[in-house]
Write a protein that holds these residues in place. Structure first.
Motif, mmCIF file in Angstrom:
data_model
loop_
_atom_site.group_PDB
_atom_site.id
_atom_site.type_symbol
_atom_site.label_atom_id
_atom_site.label_comp_id
_atom_site.label_asym_id
_atom_site.label_seq_id
_atom_site.Cartn_x
_atom_site.Cartn_y
_atom_site.Cartn_z
ATOM 1 N N VAL A 1 0.833 -1.203 0.000
ATOM 2 C CA VAL A 1 0.000 0.000 0.000
ATOM 3 C C VAL A 1 0.867 1.253 0.000
ATOM 4 O O VAL A 1 0.624 2.204 -0.751
ATOM 5 C CB VAL A 1 -0.946 -0.005 1.221
ATOM 6 N N SER B 1 -7.907 10.583 1.031
ATOM 7 C CA SER B 1 -9.187 9.921 0.828
ATOM 8 C C SER B 1 -9.390 9.586 -0.641
ATOM 9 O O SER B 1 -9.912 8.517 -0.980
ATOM 10 C CB SER B 1 -10.328 10.806 1.340
ATOM 11 N N ALA C 1 -7.246 6.480 -1.672
ATOM 12 C CA ALA C 1 -7.695 5.167 -1.224
ATOM 13 C C ALA C 1 -8.887 4.657 -2.008
ATOM 14 O O ALA C 1 -9.035 3.441 -2.163
ATOM 15 C CB ALA C 1 -8.040 5.227 0.264
ATOM 16 N N PHE C 2 -9.736 5.549 -2.530
ATOM 17 C CA PHE C 2 -11.041 5.116 -3.002
ATOM 18 C C PHE C 2 -11.271 5.288 -4.498
ATOM 19 O O PHE C 2 -12.383 5.020 -4.957
ATOM 20 C CB PHE C 2 -12.144 5.872 -2.247
ATOM 21 N N LEU D 1 -7.294 1.351 -3.273
ATOM 22 C CA LEU D 1 -6.693 0.647 -2.154
ATOM 23 C C LEU D 1 -7.739 0.060 -1.220
ATOM 24 O O LEU D 1 -7.468 -0.907 -0.510
ATOM 25 C CB LEU D 1 -5.780 1.599 -1.366
ATOM 26 N N VAL D 2 -8.915 0.658 -1.192
ATOM 27 C CA VAL D 2 -9.992 0.219 -0.313
ATOM 28 C C VAL D 2 -11.268 0.095 -1.134
ATOM 29 O O VAL D 2 -11.568 0.964 -1.949
ATOM 30 C CB VAL D 2 -10.216 1.215 0.850
ATOM 31 N N ASP D 3 -11.983 -1.005 -0.923
ATOM 32 C CA ASP D 3 -13.264 -1.200 -1.590
ATOM 33 C C ASP D 3 -14.309 -1.559 -0.540
ATOM 34 O O ASP D 3 -14.003 -2.180 0.474
ATOM 35 C CB ASP D 3 -13.165 -2.310 -2.633
ATOM 36 N N SER D 4 -15.534 -1.139 -0.783
ATOM 37 C CA SER D 4 -16.621 -1.449 0.134
ATOM 38 C C SER D 4 -17.919 -1.422 -0.656
ATOM 39 O O SER D 4 -17.931 -1.147 -1.861
ATOM 40 C CB SER D 4 -16.666 -0.447 1.297
ATOM 41 N N ALA E 1 -18.334 2.132 -1.972
ATOM 42 C CA ALA E 1 -17.057 2.749 -2.343
ATOM 43 C C ALA E 1 -17.216 3.830 -3.401
ATOM 44 O O ALA E 1 -16.399 4.753 -3.480
ATOM 45 C CB ALA E 1 -16.084 1.674 -2.849
ATOM 46 N N SER F 1 -19.966 -0.881 -5.260
ATOM 47 C CA SER F 1 -18.562 -1.202 -4.997
ATOM 48 C C SER F 1 -17.789 -1.163 -6.300
ATOM 49 O O SER F 1 -18.340 -1.431 -7.383
ATOM 50 C CB SER F 1 -18.427 -2.585 -4.344
#
Length: 334
Positions: free
Chosen positions: A4, A83, A86-87, A96-99, A102, A162
């Motif tokens: 990361v 922010s 990451a998204f 870097l981040v998934d939800s 997202a 996502s």
């Protein structure tokens, strides 16, 4: 954690020269529109002018201490940048981040930039300047509303919010890009483009023009590293806006499958990643230059006029796109 960190450093290593490349072409386009030459003296065709600007700014000594409001503003700018890092699927290895939600997380960067004006460009002991900054910040937040509605319609079409779902259903050939898939998506792209261009043209920290003594924003007395950080943070939000548009409507960084397979068989996955980065940066660069050109040729509107446009025109159209997406997907399912 190590990977990361490597990816974050890689992105910053790309963005720092990329920002100057885009600014060079912006200045050339603007100069051509005004019948000027533009950057031409430093290096061949003026290509070294961005580097010369860096050297010039570094040599200038800024103020020794930042005020408390300016420190808070710089802190919120860094929040916006990380922010977005990451998204947003800016290239291979991202996001870097998934939800499950997202798709809406990059809006954090937009909102935080808007409210940052409350903490910067104002003198805390003067109520008038504080109220002007709060008004500008509220206006910028209103302009973000159509963008949120468009993201909602995209999620409805993709049947998920996502990035794993959205990118999986993102076509790779340009004739199949989401922007060309149906009329609703085409209108959504133009609303997103107009809202983003209007948002980026606003200066949260500037005055309303009624009091020339009010200092703030790009007109404040920046120098040295402060000016570099201010310009880069503002460019980063433009980059985030354009990357989001590319990922959602224009197929993102992915190459057509046949080309990706050929490159992987020829030189491995490293070459595929490298070409995909070039592909992504080219798309984003085109969007950035088109956005810059659009703001240059458009009449200069007051902040309240931009707010009225967003609230009375773009937001209802965005809501209409959401309803159309619901009806379109329901009709396709049946």
């Amino acid at each position: 954690m190590v990977m990361v960190t490597v990816r974050i450093l890689l992105l910053f290593g790309i963005l720092i020269p990329y920002e100057k490349i885009i600014s060079y072409f912006e200045r050339k386009i603007e100069a051509d529109m005004q019948a000027r030459v533009g950057p031409s003296l430093t290096g061949k065709f003026g290509l070294l002018q961005p580097l010369a600007d860096y050297v010039k700014l570094i040599q200038k000594s800024g103020r020794k201490m930042l005020s408390a409001s300016e420190k808070r503003w710089f802190f919120l700018q860094l929040m916006s940048m990380f922010s977005g890092l990451a998204f947003i699927p800016v290239g291979p290895g991202f996001p870097l981040v998934d939800s499950q939600l997202a798709l809406f997380l990059p809006v954090i960067a937009f909102f935080s930039y808007g409210i940052a004006g409350v903490f910067f460009g104002v003198q805390e002991e003067e109520l008038e300047k504080t109220l002007i900054a709060m008004r500008r910040s509220a206006q910028m937040v209103v302009v973000v509303v159509p963008i949120v509605l468009i993201l909602l319609s995209v999620g409805i079409f993709s049947k998920g919010f996502s990035w794993s779902v959205i990118l999986q259903k993102s076509p790779r050939f340009f004739i199949d890009w989401r922007v060309f898939s149906n009329p609703v998506q085409l209108v959504s792209f133009f609303i997103y483009f107009l809202a983003g261009s209007a948002w980026l043209s606003m200066d949260t920290m500037g005055s309303d023009g009624s009091n020339m003594e009010i200092m703030g924003g790009s007109s404040s007395m920046f120098a040295g590293a402060e000016k570099i950080l201010f310009d880069f943070s503002r460019f980063y939000l433009k980059f985030a806006w354009a990357s989001l548009a590319s990922a959602i409507f224009l197929g993102g960084y992915h190459l057509p499958q046949s080309i990706a397979d050929f490159l992987e068989q020829s030189a491995g996955s490293f070459l595929v990643d490298f070409v995909e980065w070039i592909h992504a940066l080219f798309k984003v660069g085109v969007i950035l230059l088109l956005g810059s050109l659009f703001t240059k040729i458009s009449p200069r509107y007051r902040a309240d006029q931009v707010t009225d446009l967003a609230w009375r025109v773009l937001s209802p159209m965005g809501l209409l796109c959401v309803l159309s997406a619901v009806l379109w997907t329901a009709g396709m399912d049946h």
